[in-house]
Design a protein around this motif. Structure first.
Motif, PDB file in Angstrom:
ATOM      1  N   ILE A 282      13.298  38.211 -21.726  1.00 39.70           N
ATOM      2  CA  ILE A 282      14.660  37.862 -22.183  1.00 39.70           C
ATOM      3  C   ILE A 282      15.314  39.107 -22.803  1.00 39.70           C
ATOM      4  O   ILE A 282      15.955  39.038 -23.852  1.00 39.70           O
ATOM      5  N   ARG A 283      15.111  40.246 -22.172  1.00 46.76           N
ATOM      6  CA  ARG A 283      15.643  41.499 -22.712  1.00 46.76           C
ATOM      7  C   ARG A 283      17.160  41.473 -22.804  1.00 46.76           C
ATOM      8  O   ARG A 283      17.754  42.054 -23.714  1.00 46.76           O
ATOM      9  N   GLN A 284      17.819  40.802 -21.858  1.00 47.79           N
ATOM     10  CA  GLN A 284      19.281  40.741 -21.852  1.00 47.79           C
ATOM     11  C   GLN A 284      19.813  39.519 -22.601  1.00 47.79           C
ATOM     12  O   GLN A 284      20.944  39.528 -23.086  1.00 47.79           O
ATOM     13  N   ASP A 285      19.019  38.451 -22.663  1.00 50.12           N
ATOM     14  CA  ASP A 285      19.424  37.208 -23.334  1.00 50.12           C
ATOM     15  C   ASP A 285      20.772  36.706 -22.828  1.00 50.12           C
ATOM     16  O   ASP A 285      21.681  36.402 -23.590  1.00 50.12           O
ATOM     17  N   ARG A 286      20.888  36.627 -21.500  1.00 53.61           N
ATOM     18  CA  ARG A 286      22.057  36.034 -20.859  1.00 53.61           C
ATOM     19  C   ARG A 286      21.561  35.033 -19.824  1.00 53.61           C
ATOM     20  O   ARG A 286      20.550  35.264 -19.165  1.00 53.61           O
ATOM     21  N   LEU A 287      22.310  33.949 -19.672  1.00 52.89           N
ATOM     22  CA  LEU A 287      21.879  32.918 -18.730  1.00 52.89           C
ATOM     23  C   LEU A 287      21.842  33.436 -17.304  1.00 52.89           C
ATOM     24  O   LEU A 287      20.934  33.096 -16.538  1.00 52.89           O
ATOM     25  N   ASP A 288      22.832  34.240 -16.904  1.00 57.44           N
ATOM     26  CA  ASP A 288      22.832  34.739 -15.521  1.00 57.44           C
ATOM     27  C   ASP A 288      21.603  35.610 -15.271  1.00 57.44           C
ATOM     28  O   ASP A 288      20.955  35.515 -14.222  1.00 57.44           O
ATOM     29  N   ASN A 289      21.248  36.440 -16.243  1.00 56.76           N
ATOM     30  CA  ASN A 289      20.083  37.308 -16.093  1.00 56.76           C
ATOM     31  C   ASN A 289      18.795  36.498 -16.090  1.00 56.76           C
ATOM     32  O   ASN A 289      17.872  36.771 -15.312  1.00 56.76           O
ATOM     33  N   PHE A 290      18.707  35.493 -16.958  1.00 58.25           N
ATOM     34  CA  PHE A 290      17.499  34.673 -17.023  1.00 58.25           C
ATOM     35  C   PHE A 290      17.217  34.006 -15.681  1.00 58.25           C
ATOM     36  O   PHE A 290      16.091  34.076 -15.169  1.00 58.25           O
ATOM     37  N   TRP A 291      18.233  33.365 -15.106  1.00 56.98           N
ATOM     38  CA  TRP A 291      17.991  32.596 -13.887  1.00 56.98           C
ATOM     39  C   TRP A 291      17.737  33.491 -12.682  1.00 56.98           C
ATOM     40  O   TRP A 291      16.889  33.176 -11.834  1.00 56.98           O
ATOM     41  N   PHE A 292      18.405  34.634 -12.590  1.00 59.64           N
ATOM     42  CA  PHE A 292      18.101  35.527 -11.474  1.00 59.64           C
ATOM     43  C   PHE A 292      16.701  36.113 -11.632  1.00 59.64           C
ATOM     44  O   PHE A 292      15.943  36.213 -10.655  1.00 59.64           O
ATOM     45  N   THR A 293      16.335  36.512 -12.856  1.00 61.49           N
ATOM     46  CA  THR A 293      15.005  37.078 -13.074  1.00 61.49           C
ATOM     47  C   THR A 293      13.919  36.066 -12.749  1.00 61.49           C
ATOM     48  O   THR A 293      12.915  36.394 -12.094  1.00 61.49           O
ATOM     49  N   LEU A 294      14.114  34.821 -13.182  1.00 71.24           N
ATOM     50  CA  LEU A 294      13.127  33.784 -12.886  1.00 71.24           C
ATOM     51  C   LEU A 294      13.002  33.576 -11.377  1.00 71.24           C
ATOM     52  O   LEU A 294      11.889  33.463 -10.840  1.00 71.24           O
ATOM     53  N   MET A 295      14.143  33.518 -10.677  1.00 66.59           N
ATOM     54  CA  MET A 295      14.099  33.346  -9.217  1.00 66.59           C
ATOM     55  C   MET A 295      13.414  34.538  -8.546  1.00 66.59           C
ATOM     56  O   MET A 295      12.672  34.376  -7.564  1.00 66.59           O
ATOM     57  N   HIS A 296      13.656  35.738  -9.054  1.00 64.39           N
ATOM     58  CA  HIS A 296      13.037  36.935  -8.477  1.00 64.39           C
ATOM     59  C   HIS A 296      11.511  36.863  -8.600  1.00 64.39           C
ATOM     60  O   HIS A 296      10.789  37.177  -7.635  1.00 64.39           O
ATOM     61  N   GLU A 297      11.019  36.454  -9.761  1.00 63.82           N
ATOM     62  CA  GLU A 297       9.569  36.367  -9.955  1.00 63.82           C
ATOM     63  C   GLU A 297       8.971  35.226  -9.132  1.00 63.82           C
ATOM     64  O   GLU A 297       7.869  35.357  -8.589  1.00 63.82           O
ATOM     65  N   LEU A 298       9.689  34.116  -9.021  1.00 66.50           N
ATOM     66  CA  LEU A 298       9.221  33.027  -8.146  1.00 66.50           C
ATOM     67  C   LEU A 298       9.168  33.486  -6.690  1.00 66.50           C
ATOM     68  O   LEU A 298       8.290  33.060  -5.924  1.00 66.50           O
ATOM     69  N   ALA A 299      10.088  34.358  -6.306  1.00 68.95           N
ATOM     70  CA  ALA A 299      10.067  34.903  -4.949  1.00 68.95           C
ATOM     71  C   ALA A 299       8.801  35.722  -4.715  1.00 68.95           C
ATOM     72  O   ALA A 299       8.219  35.693  -3.624  1.00 68.95           O
ATOM     73  N   HIS A 300       8.355  36.458  -5.737  1.00 71.04           N
ATOM     74  CA  HIS A 300       7.082  37.175  -5.604  1.00 71.04           C
ATOM     75  C   HIS A 300       5.934  36.192  -5.372  1.00 71.04           C
ATOM     76  O   HIS A 300       5.040  36.452  -4.559  1.00 71.04           O
ATOM     77  N   VAL A 301       5.946  35.081  -6.095  1.00 67.06           N
ATOM     78  CA  VAL A 301       4.895  34.068  -5.906  1.00 67.06           C
ATOM     79  C   VAL A 301       4.964  33.503  -4.489  1.00 67.06           C
ATOM     80  O   VAL A 301       3.928  33.311  -3.831  1.00 67.06           O
ATOM     81  N   ALA A 302       6.171  33.250  -3.997  1.00 69.37           N
ATOM     82  CA  ALA A 302       6.340  32.665  -2.669  1.00 69.37           C
ATOM     83  C   ALA A 302       5.954  33.635  -1.560  1.00 69.37           C
ATOM     84  O   ALA A 302       5.347  33.236  -0.561  1.00 69.37           O
ATOM     85  N   LEU A 303       6.297  34.910  -1.722  1.00 75.40           N
ATOM     86  CA  LEU A 303       6.166  35.869  -0.625  1.00 75.40           C
ATOM     87  C   LEU A 303       4.913  36.739  -0.691  1.00 75.40           C
ATOM     88  O   LEU A 303       4.435  37.206   0.347  1.00 75.40           O
ATOM     89  N   HIS A 304       4.394  36.978  -1.896  1.00 76.43           N
ATOM     90  CA  HIS A 304       3.395  38.037  -2.043  1.00 76.43           C
ATOM     91  C   HIS A 304       2.089  37.563  -2.661  1.00 76.43           C
ATOM     92  O   HIS A 304       1.368  38.370  -3.267  1.00 76.43           O
ATOM     93  N   LEU A 305       1.779  36.296  -2.520  1.00 72.65           N
ATOM     94  CA  LEU A 305       0.542  35.773  -3.108  1.00 72.65           C
ATOM     95  C   LEU A 305      -0.678  36.466  -2.532  1.00 72.65           C
ATOM     96  O   LEU A 305      -1.667  36.693  -3.237  1.00 72.65           O
ATOM     97  N   ASP A 306      -0.635  36.811  -1.239  1.00 71.24           N
ATOM     98  CA  ASP A 306      -1.779  37.450  -0.580  1.00 71.24           C
ATOM     99  C   ASP A 306      -1.605  38.951  -0.447  1.00 71.24           C
ATOM    100  O   ASP A 306      -2.349  39.608   0.281  1.00 71.24           O
ATOM    101  N   ASN A 307      -0.611  39.513  -1.123  1.00 72.16           N
ATOM    102  CA  ASN A 307      -0.361  40.948  -1.074  1.00 72.16           C
ATOM    103  C   ASN A 307      -1.473  41.699  -1.808  1.00 72.16           C
ATOM    104  O   ASN A 307      -2.008  41.208  -2.792  1.00 72.16           O
ATOM    105  N   PRO A 308      -1.861  42.891  -1.312  1.00 70.96           N
ATOM    106  CA  PRO A 308      -2.873  43.669  -2.048  1.00 70.96           C
ATOM    107  C   PRO A 308      -2.455  43.992  -3.476  1.00 70.96           C
ATOM    108  O   PRO A 308      -3.306  44.204  -4.340  1.00 70.96           O
ATOM    109  N   ILE A 309      -1.139  44.046  -3.731  1.00 70.39           N
ATOM    110  CA  ILE A 309      -0.645  44.285  -5.082  1.00 70.39           C
ATOM    111  C   ILE A 309      -0.651  42.965  -5.844  1.00 70.39           C
ATOM    112  O   ILE A 309      -0.062  41.987  -5.397  1.00 70.39           O
TER     113      ILE A 309
END
Length: 524
Positions: free
Chosen positions: A412-439
């Motif tokens: 919550i470095r920015q503490d703005r709703l727009d930033n919170f929801w985009f950041t959360l979606m971005h991290e969920l995208a990593h879970v969706a796309l990169h679960l089997d990634n070597p990283i």
């Protein structure tokens, strides 16, 4: 007797007159009062004159201590730089080989020159040399290799080749042995050998087919060199066999954290950890730094183990990151996530675009972030909120080391709703796309807009689509008009908070002066 205020006046007047007469007659009383007044004067003087001086002295003492600590840190950094310079000098020849062999694009001209020199050195006739189509300028397409061939390193592209040579058996044998040790790394896929008898004797004709791997785009090379993307084990094996670079050199990215004796305990953010009560009831004055740090990391592993996890990590940030602080923050997030009682294990594929849009619709609720956290826990995903440490410049992290329970950490470095929801979606995208990634770990500073990583680009795209579908955005007035009405209209249509639409309007058109009131500043 007089009544009312006059009576009170006369009584007090008589009292003070009596005290005055008594004061003049009694020498002992006068001495006593003078002593009392002197003491009061001294006390007042101490409070208003000496107190600031005492506070100044205390402040100077603290400042001296801080400066000594800073001097110690600078001395340690100078020593580290000296060690780094020595290590660089020792391995300069390996670095030169890497710069020659590992490029951001195929180098057919260099490869052909080396083959010509190799054939001349071993007295074989070079009958033909063909390389596959390659893109010299622009983004090459990653070629998918069939299961019959040896897989190339992760995310590598390739330049195929076919070499036809003629000569004696011993000369061709030596030619092929040297071919495997070329500075340009080469993978031999097949060899076809024919022989014929001529007037000068038996002649061997060999057709050698193979591939030359290269890391890919300049972005990927830059990511490897800047430690954003780690070298895979297969890449290291290729570099070792092709260039003679010992794998231990490639693995030893830093002398820190290799063993416990290499850890600089003073580099940990002790003060910030203490202020956040990370040490619990443990008394700082009764424990050494080593004991405090080891006790903090103990539930999940040793300090060296935790920082070792950071090597298999992608960092989206151009700023230098304090790895000690990052290790502490990551460990705390993992410890908190491990205390969550998950109803089920995470099922691969359960996080997709539809699920992410379901999460995004929670943004309209006044307690949307809490509802999102509870929903993710029901799916086996931990969501932890913990402020970032100094010199980490961190918005979020996705930890995929435990496939049963992925973890998302937000600062919550920015503490703005727009930033919170985009950041959360971005991290969920990593879970969706990169679960089997070597990283296994993705650290994101979303202020870094220069996205050269395929993983980060894909996560940004999926996050944006989950919040505001592209077809809706293209046909909406909000794309062209920086108006609160347009933002609220599209938000109502999509069922998301207006801050999400306002954030996209500001970002897409670089109009950061507009719509600030809609962003939900301080509402997370």
């Amino acid at each position: 007797m007089a009544t009312g205020w006059r009576g009170s006046y006369y009584r007090y007047k008589e009292l003070f007159l009596n005290i005055s007469v008594l004061y003049k007659k009694r020498a002992d009383l006068r001495a006593f009062l003078e002593i009392v007044l002197s003491i009061v004067a001294v006390i007042v003087f101490v409070m208003f004159a000496l107190k600031p001086t005492a506070l100044t002295i205390i402040s100077l003492v603290q400042q001296i201590k801080e400066e000594r600590k800073t001097l110690s840190t600078l001395t340690q950094k100078a020593n580290d730089l000296q060690k780094a310079g020595t290590l660089l000098a020792q391995n300069q020849r390996y670095i030169d080989n890497i710069n020659t062999a590992v490029s951001s694009a195929p180098a057919p001209d260099m490869f052909m020159k080396q083959i010509e020199g190799l054939s001349a050195r071993h007295s074989v006739d070079l009958m033909g040399l063909v390389v596959s189509d390659v893109v010299l300028i622009g983004s090459p397409k990653t070629i998918r290799i069939s299961g019959e061939l040896e897989p190339l390193p992760e995310s590598a592209n390739e330049m195929g080749y076919s070499i036809s040579v003629k000569g004696s058996f011993s000369n061709i044998d030596n030619f092929m042995k040297e071919l495997e040790k070329l500075r340009v790394i080469s993978t031999i896929d097949s060899v076809t050998v024919n022989s014929s008898v001529t007037e000068s004797g038996r002649v061997i004709v060999a057709v050698i087919s193979g591939r030359v791997p290269y890391l890919g785009s300049s972005g990927k090379v830059s990511e490897v060199l800047s430690h954003k993307r780690p070298l895979s084990l297969s890449m290291m094996r290729k570099l070792e066999s092709g260039l003679g670079i010992p794998a231990k050199v490639l693995l030893k990215t830093s002398e820190e954290f290799q063993t416990e004796k290499d850890i600089s305990w003073n580099n940990y953010p002790i003060k910030e950890m203490r202020d956040r009560s990370y040490f619990g009831e443990k008394a700082l004055e009764k424990s050494t730094l080593k004991e405090l740090i080891e006790d903090f990391f103990r539930p999940i592993g040793s300090p060296a183990y935790v920082v070792g996890m950071l090597r298999k990590t992608y960092y989206r940030s151009k700023k230098p990151i304090n790895k000690y602080s990052l290790a502490v923050w990551s460990a705390y997030v993992i410890k908190k996530a491990n205390k969550i009682k998950y109803p089920i294990k995470f099922q691969k594929g359960s996080v997709d675009l539809e699920f992410m849009r379901k999460v995004a619709k929670l943004s309209v609720e006044f307690n949307g972030p809490l509802l999102a956290r509870d929903l993710l826990i029901k799916y086996g995903i931990g969501l932890i909120i913990e402020p970032h440490f100094s010199n980490t410049y961190l918005d979020a992290m996705t930890i995929l080391t435990n496939k049963d329970h992925p973890i998302i950490g937000l600062t919550i470095r920015q503490d703005r709703l727009d930033n919170f929801w985009f950041t959360l979606m971005h991290e969920l995208a990593h879970v969706a796309l990169h679960l089997d990634n070597p990283i296994n770990l993705f650290y994101d500073d979303l202020d870094d807009k220069d996205v050269s990583s395929e993983e980060e680009g894909a996560a940004d795209k999926l996050a944006g689509e989950a919040l505001i579908p592209e077809d809706k955005w293209i046909n909406s007035p909000a794309r062209l008009i920086p108006s609160p009405i347009a933002a609220q209209s599209l938000a109502r249509e999509l069922g998301v908070h207006p801050a999400i639409v306002a954030g996209k309007m500001r970002h897409e058109n670089a109009r950061y002066r507009y719509l600030y009131a809609l962003l939900g500043q301080g509402e997370v």
